[in-house]
Scaffold this active site. Structure first.
Site, PDB file in Angstrom:
ATOM      1  N   LYS A  98      34.226  36.080  42.437  1.00 45.90           N
ATOM      2  CA  LYS A  98      35.435  36.354  41.660  1.00 45.90           C
ATOM      3  C   LYS A  98      36.659  36.665  42.496  1.00 45.90           C
ATOM      4  O   LYS A  98      37.787  36.486  42.049  1.00 45.90           O
ATOM      5  CB  LYS A  98      35.177  37.519  40.708  1.00 45.90           C
ATOM      6  CG  LYS A  98      34.192  37.144  39.637  1.00 45.90           C
ATOM      7  CD  LYS A  98      33.900  38.281  38.697  1.00 45.90           C
ATOM      8  CE  LYS A  98      32.936  37.829  37.622  1.00 45.90           C
ATOM      9  NZ  LYS A  98      33.551  36.921  36.643  1.00 45.90           N
ATOM     10  N   GLU A 120      40.548  41.706  31.626  1.00 46.40           N
ATOM     11  CA  GLU A 120      39.420  42.137  30.806  1.00 46.40           C
ATOM     12  C   GLU A 120      38.201  42.147  31.708  1.00 46.40           C
ATOM     13  O   GLU A 120      38.125  41.386  32.665  1.00 46.40           O
ATOM     14  CB  GLU A 120      39.197  41.179  29.637  1.00 46.40           C
ATOM     15  CG  GLU A 120      38.371  39.935  29.958  1.00 46.40           C
ATOM     16  CD  GLU A 120      39.029  38.974  30.943  1.00 46.40           C
ATOM     17  OE1 GLU A 120      40.271  38.986  31.036  1.00 46.40           O
ATOM     18  OE2 GLU A 120      38.296  38.230  31.624  1.00 46.40           O
ATOM     19  N   SER A 391      26.076  33.976  43.120  1.00 49.76           N
ATOM     20  CA  SER A 391      27.466  34.313  42.795  1.00 49.76           C
ATOM     21  C   SER A 391      27.850  35.742  43.159  1.00 49.76           C
ATOM     22  O   SER A 391      29.026  36.033  43.356  1.00 49.76           O
ATOM     23  CB  SER A 391      27.720  34.078  41.308  1.00 49.76           C
ATOM     24  OG  SER A 391      26.796  34.823  40.526  1.00 49.76           O
TER      25      SER A 391
HETATM   26  C1  LIG Z   1      28.087  38.068  40.143  1.00 50.36           C
HETATM   27  C2  LIG Z   1      28.581  37.390  38.914  1.00 50.36           C
HETATM   28  N1  LIG Z   1      28.189  36.122  38.666  1.00 50.36           N
HETATM   29  C3  LIG Z   1      28.590  35.475  37.562  1.00 50.36           C
HETATM   30  C4  LIG Z   1      29.399  36.080  36.605  1.00 50.36           C
HETATM   31  C5  LIG Z   1      29.752  35.317  35.387  1.00 50.36           C
HETATM   32  O1  LIG Z   1      31.025  34.775  35.426  1.00 50.36           O
HETATM   33  P1  LIG Z   1      31.242  33.214  35.520  1.00 50.36           P
HETATM   34  O2  LIG Z   1      30.360  32.599  34.507  1.00 50.36           O
HETATM   35  O3  LIG Z   1      32.689  33.048  35.236  1.00 50.36           O
HETATM   36  O4  LIG Z   1      30.913  32.756  36.881  1.00 50.36           O
HETATM   37  C6  LIG Z   1      29.839  37.399  36.826  1.00 50.36           C
HETATM   38  C7  LIG Z   1      30.733  38.088  35.861  1.00 50.36           C
HETATM   39  O5  LIG Z   1      30.855  39.282  35.789  1.00 50.36           O
HETATM   40  C8  LIG Z   1      29.422  38.062  38.010  1.00 50.36           C
HETATM   41  O6  LIG Z   1      29.806  39.335  38.252  1.00 50.36           O
END
Ligand SMILES: Cc1ncc(COP(=O)(O)O)c(C=O)c1O
Lengths: 412, 267
Positions: A98, A120, A391
């Protein structure tokens, strides 16, 4: 990052009004259209401007710590029967993919001459990332968070406050992420002159889905080159978890033209998509309008949004970014649900085989990969190579996971 | 001419503005909302705006959202809203529907237009549907003879005001302030300018909403607009009342005060 890293891919979606096929667009109060047009203009100018690219690239490198590693998880691979390469977004500053999006949007906020950002957040990760960028760029920061989530994620609330942000608990509706987004929209309608709404995923009205994708697409650009360098070939598949869908789009985007590379998005299946407790908007939802775009939505027969459920607060959202809806419709990417139990099993497996505690969101991508590996191996007649977008890291989830596995000292 | 157009014309001939009063359908109950809207008509509200309750009302402030939540928690469905519209239309007052877009898309745009027309509704106010995305609704409203009210905002460019107004039928909704529904202590400075910008490109009547809650404010707005739209202040009468009877009494009192205001425009 290369000089054209933000340049649009030729022929790529969306159209100039933000439509990905029948999805996307702008379903917003007229009061916001001027701000969306301003943002669209600022973004298009910025991505064509070398000084912006240089500034963004330097921030990603010197502050966020990218390119993130592509790590071959040998012990995990051996357990599941695939060659698994982890894109280590968990090693970025603030602990997730992020930070890329937040730095990009914070730079744009400065360019537009705005002094205040709102955001948010569900799990608090996007709120922490926004508060971080706001501190770095000297912007006033207000974060809307469902009251239920402020209780679940008290530690992240403290982090945001430490960084100088104001956290506003939202007490309307289901008091979770969806309602925090409504409240942020209302704030934006009222304060749009000096305020940028820093949306945390590739969702919302145009230009957010395309803009956020372009700010995070470095994940895939890096991973594609790293995979070629490491293995001499492209992977057989790329996998990621899908909440709103920013980390998934970020890693998919570079591979979309590579037709032999399969793309898999794993949605939060909660207790199972046949139950009422899940957050699988594509698998278990239907086309509708939510938070400014037409996309897949969890809704009832009257078009009222249903509450979602996931053990992972970051995936606990009843909508999804419109580009995923389109990738699903065109068949370019496949979307499959992963239950809470499957995700937690994969969470534990990565902890024990690699010494990496993943975010529970990312554990959904790992769990999907565990199921996918033997199928892909059978189909290809050899061990497949799979790039998994890790992620984020699991520090924020230690309490939830500790509770789940029953290893927390009940006194504390 | 549309039935709303007739109401605006009559008021214009009388040298006054039209009073539009808004209530969520099914709040506090289906029966209760019909009683409330009927009371408003009896006390002098000219046009009733029936809002379809929605789970994610991003243009609404806390008062209307709370009322919508109560309606939804009570199990109100889109079909109930159509029945309420039919009952209120039977009082003789023109009824316009305010709705977020997803419930209509889910019902089926053309089918909804057909059923709304059959129930005696005059058209839709669409707070999160701008003409840019409205192709299906433009076609359905043409096919079923319904009005279309899109919103213009103080932040709208001249080009967007012209384009939006071009797509309106019945009346134009000018949002007095940058913000969401909810009564405010002061009426807006931006509204008169916005109304004159709309008047420069159309003869359609212009209603002003957001922030109006007292007779004095209604009189001020009636001084420069063709319609005065009041929501939260009316909803609050029912929301805050200790009993249904007291709620209806408060609603009648405020409706009468607002009706008096639009009949005595401040000029
Ligand atoms: C580590 C992590 N992965 C994935 C997500 C999900 O978001 P997105 O689907 O936009 O990648 C989040 C959201 O809080 C997150 O903190």
């Amino acid at each position: 990052m290369s000089a054209d890293a933000l340049a649009p891919v030729a022929g790529s979606q969306p159209d100039s009004a933000g439509h990905f096929g029948r999805f996307g667009g702008r379903f917003v109060p007229e009061a916001l259209v001027a701000a969306l047009d301003e943002l669209d203009g600022a973004w298009r100018t910025a991505i064509a401007d070398e000084s912006f690219q240089a500034e963004f690239g330097a921030l990603l490198r010197d502050y966020a710590g990218t390119p993130s590693l592509l790590y071959e998880a040998r012990r995990f691979s051996a357990k599941i029967g695939a060659r698994v390469l982890l894109k280590r977004e968990d090693l970025n500053h603030t602990g997730a993919h992020k930070v890329r999006n937040v730095l990009g949007q914070a730079l744009l906020t400065k360019r537009m001459g705005k002094t205040r950002v709102i955001a948010e957040t569900g799990a608090g990760q996007h709120g922490v990332a926004t508060a971080t960028a706001a501190a770095l760029f000297d912007l006033e920061c207000v974060v809307y968070m469902g009251e239920v989530d402020t209780e679940r994620q008290a530690l992240n609330v403290a982090r945001m406050r430490m960084l100088g942000a104001t956290v506003v608990p939202v007490t309307t509706g289901s008091r979770t992420l969806k309602d925090a987004m409504n409240e942020a929209m209302r704030d934006w309608v009222a304060n749009v002159d000096e305020t940028h709404y820093l949306i945390g995923t590739a969702a919302g009205p145009h230009p957010f889905p395309a803009m956020v994708r372009d700010f995070v697409r470095g994940i895939g650009d890096e991973a594609r080159q790293q995979c070629l360098d490491l293995t001499g070939a492209l992977p057989d598949a790329v996998t990621a978890c899908v909440g709103g869908g920013s980390n998934a789009l970020g890693i998919f985007h570079a591979f979309v033209p590579d037709e032999d590379v399969r793309l898999y998005g794993f949605e939060a299946g909660g207790d199972g998509v046949t139950t009422s407790r899940h957050a699988a908007s594509i698998t278990g939802g239907s086309a509708g309008v939510l938070h400014g775009a037409r996309t897949y939505v969890l809704q009832d027969a009257d078009g009222q949004t249903l509450e979602s459920h996931s053990i992972s607060a970051g995936l606990d959202y009843p909508g999804v970014g419109p580009e995923h809806a389109w990738l699903h419709d065109t068949g370019r990417a496949s979307y499959l649900p992963v239950t809470d139990a499957e995700a937690m099993a994969a969470f534990e497996l990565l902890c024990r085989t690699e010494g990496i505690i993943p975010a529970i969101e990312s554990a959904h991508a790992l769990a999907g990969t565990v199921t996918l590996a033997p199928k892909l191996a059978a189909e290809l007649g050899r061990e497949p190579t799979i790039v998994v977008n890790l992620s984020g890291r699991g520090d924020k989830d230690v309490h939830t996971a500790g509770d789940y596995f029953g290893i927390l000292d009940k006194e504390h | 001419m549309s039935r709303i157009g007739v109401a605006f014309d009559k008021a214009r001939a009388d040298g006054r503005a039209v009073l539009v009063g808004c209530m969520p359908a099914g709040f506090p109950t289906v029966k209760g909302s019909i009683a409330a809207m009927t009371a408003m008509v009896e006390a002098g509200v000219d046009v009733i705006e029936v809002e379809i309750p929605y789970s994610d009302p991003v243009m609404d402030g806390p008062v209307i959202q709370k009322a919508s939540d109560i309606a939804l928690a009570g199990g109100v469905r889109t079909a109930d809203t159509l029945r309420i519209i039919e009952a209120v239309a039977a009082t003789g007052a023109p009824v316009v529907t305010m709705t977020y877009w997803n419930p209509i898309e889910r019902y089926g745009v053309d089918v909804f237009a057909r059923d709304l027309a059959a129930a005696g509704g005059t058209g839709l106010i669409t707070p999160d549907l701008i003409p840019d995305e409205a192709a299906e609704w433009l076609a359905a409203s043409d096919a079923h003879g319904l009005d279309r009210t899109f919103l213009v905002s103080p932040s709208s460019t001249d080009a967007r005001v012209a384009m939006t107004v071009e797509n309106c039928r019945g009346f134009v909704y000018a949002t007095a302030v940058m913000g969401v529904t909810g009564a405010r202590a002061r009426t807006s400075d931006a509204a008169p300018t916005l109304v004159s910008r709309v008047r420069a490109v159309t003869d359609l009547p212009v209603g002003v909403g957001l922030g109006v809650g007292t007779g004095a404010q209604a009189s001020t707005v009636a001084g420069y607009a063709d319609g005065v739209i009041v929501g939260s202040a009316l909803v609050r009468c029912v929301l805050d009342a200790p009993s249904e009877a007291e709620g209806l009494a408060a609603l009648r009192t405020l409706s009468a005060e607002l009706a008096e205001g639009v009949r005595n425009p401040a000029r």
